[in-house]
Design a protein around this motif. Structure first.
Motif, PDB file in Angstrom:
ATOM      1  N   GLU A 167      54.489  68.935  36.347  1.00 14.82           N
ATOM      2  CA  GLU A 167      53.499  69.895  36.124  1.00 14.82           C
ATOM      3  C   GLU A 167      52.014  69.105  35.732  1.00 14.82           C
ATOM      4  O   GLU A 167      51.022  69.305  36.043  1.00 14.82           O
ATOM      5  N   TYR A 168      52.167  67.947  35.178  1.00 14.25           N
ATOM      6  CA  TYR A 168      50.974  66.991  34.798  1.00 14.25           C
ATOM      7  C   TYR A 168      50.529  66.408  36.272  1.00 14.25           C
ATOM      8  O   TYR A 168      49.475  66.410  36.441  1.00 14.25           O
ATOM      9  N   ILE A 169      51.589  66.115  37.302  1.00  9.36           N
ATOM     10  CA  ILE A 169      51.150  65.842  38.373  1.00  9.36           C
ATOM     11  C   ILE A 169      50.512  66.675  39.159  1.00  9.36           C
ATOM     12  O   ILE A 169      49.417  66.351  40.060  1.00  9.36           O
ATOM     13  N   LYS A 170      50.843  68.014  39.224  1.00  8.91           N
ATOM     14  CA  LYS A 170      50.300  68.997  39.682  1.00  8.91           C
ATOM     15  C   LYS A 170      48.471  69.221  39.263  1.00  8.91           C
ATOM     16  O   LYS A 170      47.698  69.382  40.072  1.00  8.91           O
ATOM     17  N   ASN A 171      48.455  69.163  38.052  1.00  3.52           N
ATOM     18  CA  ASN A 171      47.056  68.903  37.410  1.00  3.52           C
ATOM     19  C   ASN A 171      46.400  67.893  38.243  1.00  3.52           C
ATOM     20  O   ASN A 171      45.278  67.974  38.494  1.00  3.52           O
ATOM     21  N   TYR A 172      46.976  66.579  38.268  1.00  5.89           N
ATOM     22  CA  TYR A 172      46.297  65.470  38.771  1.00  5.89           C
ATOM     23  C   TYR A 172      46.076  65.779  40.146  1.00  5.89           C
ATOM     24  O   TYR A 172      44.782  65.516  40.698  1.00  5.89           O
ATOM     25  N   LEU A 173      46.765  66.336  41.007  1.00  7.96           N
ATOM     26  CA  LEU A 173      46.594  66.475  42.402  1.00  7.96           C
ATOM     27  C   LEU A 173      45.747  67.512  42.635  1.00  7.96           C
ATOM     28  O   LEU A 173      44.922  67.495  43.732  1.00  7.96           O
ATOM     29  N   LEU A 174      45.574  68.691  41.848  1.00 11.79           N
ATOM     30  CA  LEU A 174      44.623  69.542  41.950  1.00 11.79           C
ATOM     31  C   LEU A 174      43.053  68.973  41.813  1.00 11.79           C
ATOM     32  O   LEU A 174      42.263  69.391  42.594  1.00 11.79           O
ATOM     33  N   ILE A 175      42.905  68.057  40.899  1.00 15.85           N
ATOM     34  CA  ILE A 175      41.684  67.429  40.778  1.00 15.85           C
ATOM     35  C   ILE A 175      41.423  66.598  41.945  1.00 15.85           C
ATOM     36  O   ILE A 175      40.337  66.602  42.323  1.00 15.85           O
ATOM     37  N   GLN A 176      42.419  65.891  42.454  1.00 21.57           N
ATOM     38  CA  GLN A 176      42.198  64.991  43.572  1.00 21.57           C
ATOM     39  C   GLN A 176      41.725  65.734  44.732  1.00 21.57           C
ATOM     40  O   GLN A 176      41.098  65.529  45.681  1.00 21.57           O
ATOM     41  N   LYS A 177      42.574  66.846  44.870  1.00 22.21           N
ATOM     42  CA  LYS A 177      42.171  67.879  45.922  1.00 22.21           C
ATOM     43  C   LYS A 177      40.771  68.242  45.976  1.00 22.21           C
ATOM     44  O   LYS A 177      40.120  68.452  47.143  1.00 22.21           O
ATOM     45  N   MET A 178      40.123  68.305  44.929  1.00 17.19           N
ATOM     46  CA  MET A 178      38.593  68.776  44.948  1.00 17.19           C
ATOM     47  C   MET A 178      37.928  67.469  45.580  1.00 17.19           C
ATOM     48  O   MET A 178      36.792  67.705  46.123  1.00 17.19           O
ATOM     49  N   ARG A 179      38.351  66.537  45.062  1.00 15.68           N
ATOM     50  CA  ARG A 179      37.607  65.199  45.676  1.00 15.68           C
ATOM     51  C   ARG A 179      38.045  64.600  46.880  1.00 15.68           C
ATOM     52  O   ARG A 179      36.663  64.587  47.876  1.00 15.68           O
TER      53      ARG A 179
END
Length: 407
Positions: A262-274
């Motif tokens: 779940e932490y990784i999903k949050n991290y990847l969501l943010i990186q997806k925005m970048r």
């Protein structure tokens, strides 16, 4: 943790780090910003100050009032234990967030120098009246006042909340620095250096706070806020909040694989925005592994390393696949990327605990070796990381862990 009450903010946080935090916040929001000590004295060089405020501060009395206003704003926020929005002595809207460590007021993070839409035309007369005794040129004041940004009240409140996140981040840096200094003092007092150094390695990971990822994310949030109104922005802010909360957990904690995912999903969501479509991700971990225990912050340094050093330098980006598989009494988690790859020499340097040359301040070789050593610390030398890859063909990191039957 014991804190000496005669310490100042500059004693426990590198001023260059404070300046970088402040500059990036100002760049992301467009607001003026400065970090002050417990007496209202600037610790950093002001960022993005308006011409009007610089004019006021050019006089001894004006500077004294500005510092008094800054001190008052920081202490008001400290008393309320939340960010404050207030008018400075000249009538402009300012924001303040307290910097407190173990009940000690160290200073404040201040921003603003804007006006609200409801201030209207009468604000000019109010500002002239407030500044009358400074004997400044009225025409110059009105000319500079016309340059002041008018910001909606809800945007001001959002900026205040963001300011509060940043001050909490500064406090965490301060706590990590104090903890690290206390560890070094303990090292000098103990004879068994090998054992103490092993404990210090585990705790030092928590003090490896670096603002670069946070600032990139804040810039992304700022850009999104200009483009839309604003559910995606809210989603990113929530993801960032959860991610920071996880990053600040005790490094000795154990969590489930499911929590770490779940932490990784949050991290990847943010990186997806970048990165947008430049980076594609897939997570395929069997349900039978999600309740297995692993050290907190096991996956994020490895996924971050794959993005920063594998996919970001590659034209067109690539893919990251996070998967898992079970072998009798142990299981593996795999992070596979299609990035620029890694050489055998680079892998050897990582396991020799050497930092990568030209790193960007992100989780690099040092983060990887800490993940490896923490796993071995908890589970023994038979477990840990294995890295394989070739230049231009991507990298695979395998994490070997013991499997326990969960009833």
């Amino acid at each position: 943790m014991h804190v000496h009450h005669d310490l100042t903010l500059a004693d426990i946080v590198n001023v260059k780090v404070l300046q970088e935090i402040q500059d990036k916040f100002s760049e992301a929001t467009g607001l003026a910003a400065v970090i002050v000590d417990s007496g209202g004295q600037p610790v950093t060089e002001p960022s993005n100050f308006t011409r009007l405020c610089n004019l006021i501060r050019s006089t001894p009395e004006g500077l004294s009032r500005c510092m008094g206003s800054d001190d008052c704003g920081g202490r008001m926020a400290a008393q309320q234990l939340c960010p404050s929005v207030y008018r400075c002595h000249s009538g402009l809207i300012d924001l303040g967030a307290p910097i407190r460590l173990n009940q000690q007021h160290l200073g404040g993070f201040l921003a603003g120098q804007v006006l609200l839409p409801q201030d209207g035309a009468e604000v000019a007369g109010d500002v002239l009246n407030r500044l009358q005794d400074l004997k400044l040129d009225d025409a110059a004041i009105l000319d500079m006042l016309a340059e002041i940004r008018v910001v909606p009240e809800e945007r001001v409140k959002a900026a205040a909340d963001l300011l509060y996140i940043m001050t909490n981040y500064i406090v965490e840096i301060a706590m990590a620095n104090i903890a690290q200094q206390q560890l070094m003092n303990e090292l000098k007092a103990k004879a068994d250096l090998e054992k103490v150094l092993r404990e210090a390695e585990l705790k030092a990971l928590q003090s490896q706070v670096n603002p670069h990822f946070l600032f990139n994310t804040l810039n992304t949030i700022a850009r999104l806020a200009l483009l839309e109104n604003a559910p995606r922005t809210q989603e990113v802010v929530y993801a960032l909040s959860d991610l920071l909360r996880n990053n600040l957990r005790n490094i000795d904690e154990m969590v489930t694989v499911g929590e770490e995912v779940e932490y990784i999903k949050n991290y990847l969501l943010i990186q997806k925005m970048r990165f947008g479509d430049r980076i594609q991700t897939e997570i395929n971990i069997p349900a039978s592994l999600l309740e297995q225990k692993i050290p907190v912050m096991t996956l994020q340094p490895l996924v971050e390393n794959a993005i920063i050093h594998g996919l970001e330098p590659k034209r067109g980006g690539g893919n990251i696949n996070i998967s898992g598989r079970l072998y009798e009494d142990q299981f593996e988690l795999l992070i596979e990327d299609t990035g620029i790859g890694v050489t055998r020499n680079q892998i050897e340097r990582i396991f020799r605990n050497e930092k990568r040359v030209g790193g960007k301040g992100q989780t690099t070789g040092l983060g990887i070796i800490n993940v490896h050593k923490r796993i071995q610390h908890y589970f023994g030398a038979h477990f840990g990381l294995d890295i394989a890859g070739e230049q231009s063909l991507g990298t695979t990191v395998k994490i070997a862990l013991p499997y326990e039957c969960v009833k």
